[in-house]
Design a protein around this motif. Structure first.
Motif, mmCIF file in Angstrom:
data_model
loop_
_atom_site.group_PDB
_atom_site.id
_atom_site.type_symbol
_atom_site.label_atom_id
_atom_site.label_comp_id
_atom_site.label_asym_id
_atom_site.label_seq_id
_atom_site.Cartn_x
_atom_site.Cartn_y
_atom_site.Cartn_z
ATOM 1 N N THR A 74 0.827 -1.208 0.000
ATOM 2 C CA THR A 74 0.000 0.000 0.000
ATOM 3 C C THR A 74 0.859 1.255 0.000
ATOM 4 N N PHE A 75 1.953 1.250 0.769
ATOM 5 C CA PHE A 75 2.819 2.422 0.843
ATOM 6 C C PHE A 75 3.425 2.778 -0.518
ATOM 7 N N VAL A 76 3.560 1.792 -1.394
ATOM 8 C CA VAL A 76 4.091 2.040 -2.738
ATOM 9 C C VAL A 76 2.963 2.334 -3.725
ATOM 10 N N PHE A 77 1.943 1.475 -3.740
ATOM 11 C CA PHE A 77 0.900 1.575 -4.753
ATOM 12 C C PHE A 77 -0.033 2.773 -4.538
ATOM 13 N N ALA A 78 -0.394 3.061 -3.281
ATOM 14 C CA ALA A 78 -1.368 4.134 -3.032
ATOM 15 C C ALA A 78 -0.830 5.515 -3.429
ATOM 16 N N PRO A 79 0.379 5.923 -3.003
ATOM 17 C CA PRO A 79 0.892 7.225 -3.455
ATOM 18 C C PRO A 79 1.059 7.298 -4.971
ATOM 19 N N LEU A 80 1.520 6.193 -5.569
ATOM 20 C CA LEU A 80 1.667 6.178 -7.022
ATOM 21 C C LEU A 80 0.310 6.362 -7.691
ATOM 22 N N GLY A 81 -0.722 5.713 -7.128
ATOM 23 C CA GLY A 81 -2.067 5.866 -7.663
ATOM 24 C C GLY A 81 -2.577 7.285 -7.531
ATOM 25 N N ILE A 82 -2.362 7.899 -6.366
ATOM 26 C CA ILE A 82 -2.787 9.291 -6.155
ATOM 27 C C ILE A 82 -2.109 10.220 -7.156
ATOM 28 N N PHE A 83 -0.799 10.015 -7.357
ATOM 29 C CA PHE A 83 -0.052 10.841 -8.302
ATOM 30 C C PHE A 83 -0.616 10.732 -9.712
ATOM 31 N N LEU A 84 -0.884 9.514 -10.162
ATOM 32 C CA LEU A 84 -1.397 9.312 -11.517
ATOM 33 C C LEU A 84 -2.782 9.927 -11.687
ATOM 34 N N VAL A 117 -5.469 8.232 -15.145
ATOM 35 C CA VAL A 117 -6.482 8.200 -14.086
ATOM 36 C C VAL A 117 -6.911 6.756 -13.815
ATOM 37 N N LEU A 118 -7.140 5.991 -14.875
ATOM 38 C CA LEU A 118 -7.547 4.601 -14.701
ATOM 39 C C LEU A 118 -6.440 3.777 -14.037
ATOM 40 N N TRP A 119 -5.199 3.975 -14.472
ATOM 41 C CA TRP A 119 -4.083 3.262 -13.845
ATOM 42 C C TRP A 119 -3.931 3.665 -12.379
ATOM 43 N N GLY A 120 -4.106 4.952 -12.099
ATOM 44 C CA GLY A 120 -3.987 5.411 -10.718
ATOM 45 C C GLY A 120 -5.039 4.795 -9.821
ATOM 46 N N PHE A 121 -6.276 4.779 -10.287
ATOM 47 C CA PHE A 121 -7.368 4.190 -9.517
ATOM 48 C C PHE A 121 -7.146 2.701 -9.318
ATOM 49 N N LEU A 122 -6.659 2.023 -10.375
ATOM 50 C CA LEU A 122 -6.399 0.586 -10.299
ATOM 51 C C LEU A 122 -5.298 0.278 -9.289
ATOM 52 N N LEU A 123 -4.201 1.026 -9.329
ATOM 53 C CA LEU A 123 -3.093 0.784 -8.396
ATOM 54 C C LEU A 123 -3.492 1.095 -6.958
ATOM 55 N N TRP A 124 -4.226 2.196 -6.778
ATOM 56 C CA TRP A 124 -4.687 2.550 -5.433
ATOM 57 C C TRP A 124 -5.564 1.444 -4.851
ATOM 58 N N ALA A 125 -6.514 0.950 -5.651
ATOM 59 C CA ALA A 125 -7.427 -0.083 -5.171
ATOM 60 C C ALA A 125 -6.696 -1.390 -4.920
#
Length: 230
Positions: A74-84, A117-125
């Motif tokens: 989560t610490f990696v994927f969530a910030p990356l998702g927010i950024f995207l 946006v789609l990649w960001g939402f996917l990574l965050w989730a």
């Protein structure tokens, strides 16, 4: 479970509106572009809050045992998702979801992927499925991930129809898979103000969430959970 399914159905139905050009344009003409985006954003937030509220009322049914490494996903994927998501929403991008679609140039994020946006939402989730390890989290975040994954084909088709014969030219310097166009020599990595500001905003949001914001909103402290498992 019924309330959760209803809330999620409303969320999905609401996000089908942008995929219906005639309905979307009719609403914009009637409400005005600014009022449309403001109202749509407000309804999206309300629907999202309802989905989370309904999910939190479900029984906790563990599916796998927690482990220290899971929190770091989560610490990696969530910030990356927010950024995207931030970079994608505020960059000019006629090829995908963006507040500023335009018809001409594209923001720097589009050279990385045309669907940020789609990649960001996917990574965050996806980043929230692994550390939670219970049925309601799998249904909630897994549902969001599937929703984002299913959006690629829909958004791609809609953009191709809208752009028409200019599609090959506009899409030449980008790709669906992140960095594929750059690695393939069809695009080069570049920076623009939106990309830089999105990076700073992501850092600020992440620090706030880790400093107590996440606990205040969702009742869970990611850092505490991570270090308790060590």
């Amino acid at each position: 479970m019924r309330e959760f399914l209803l809330a999620f159905a409303v969320f999905l139905a609401l996000h089908m509106v942008p995929a219906m050009p005639k309905l979307r344009e009719r609403l914009i003409q009637r409400l005005g572009r600014k009022n449309y985006f403001a109202g749509y954003s407000l309804l999206s937030i309300v629907a999202l809050v309802w989905v989370f509220h309904a999910a939190l009322t479900l029984d906790f049914i563990p599916l796998w045992d927690p482990a220290p490494w899971q929190a770091w996903v989560t610490f990696v994927f969530a910030p990356l998702g927010i950024f995207l998501v931030l970079a994608g929403l505020f960059s000019e991008n006629p090829l995908s979801i963006s507040i500023f679609q335009g018809t001409g140039g594209t923001g720097a994020i589009v050279s990385i992927t045309r669907h940020p946006v789609l990649w960001g939402f996917l990574l965050w989730a996806a980043g929230h499925v692994v550390p939670n390890g219970d049925l309601r989290s799998l249904v909630l975040f897994g549902g969001f991930a599937l929703f984002a994954a299913g959006g690629f084909l829909m958004v791609e088709r809609r953009a191709r129809r809208r752009i028409g014969d200019e599609w090959p030219k506009v899409a030449a310097g980008t790709s669906i898979l992140p960095f594929a166009a750059i690695l393939g020599g069809r695009a080069r990595f570049r920076l623009d103000p939106v990309l830089v500001l999105s990076a700073f905003a992501t850092g600020a949001i992440t620090l706030w969430l880790l400093a107590g914001g996440h606990y205040a909103i969702f009742g869970a402290d990611p850092l505490l959970q991570a270090f308790l498992l060590l």
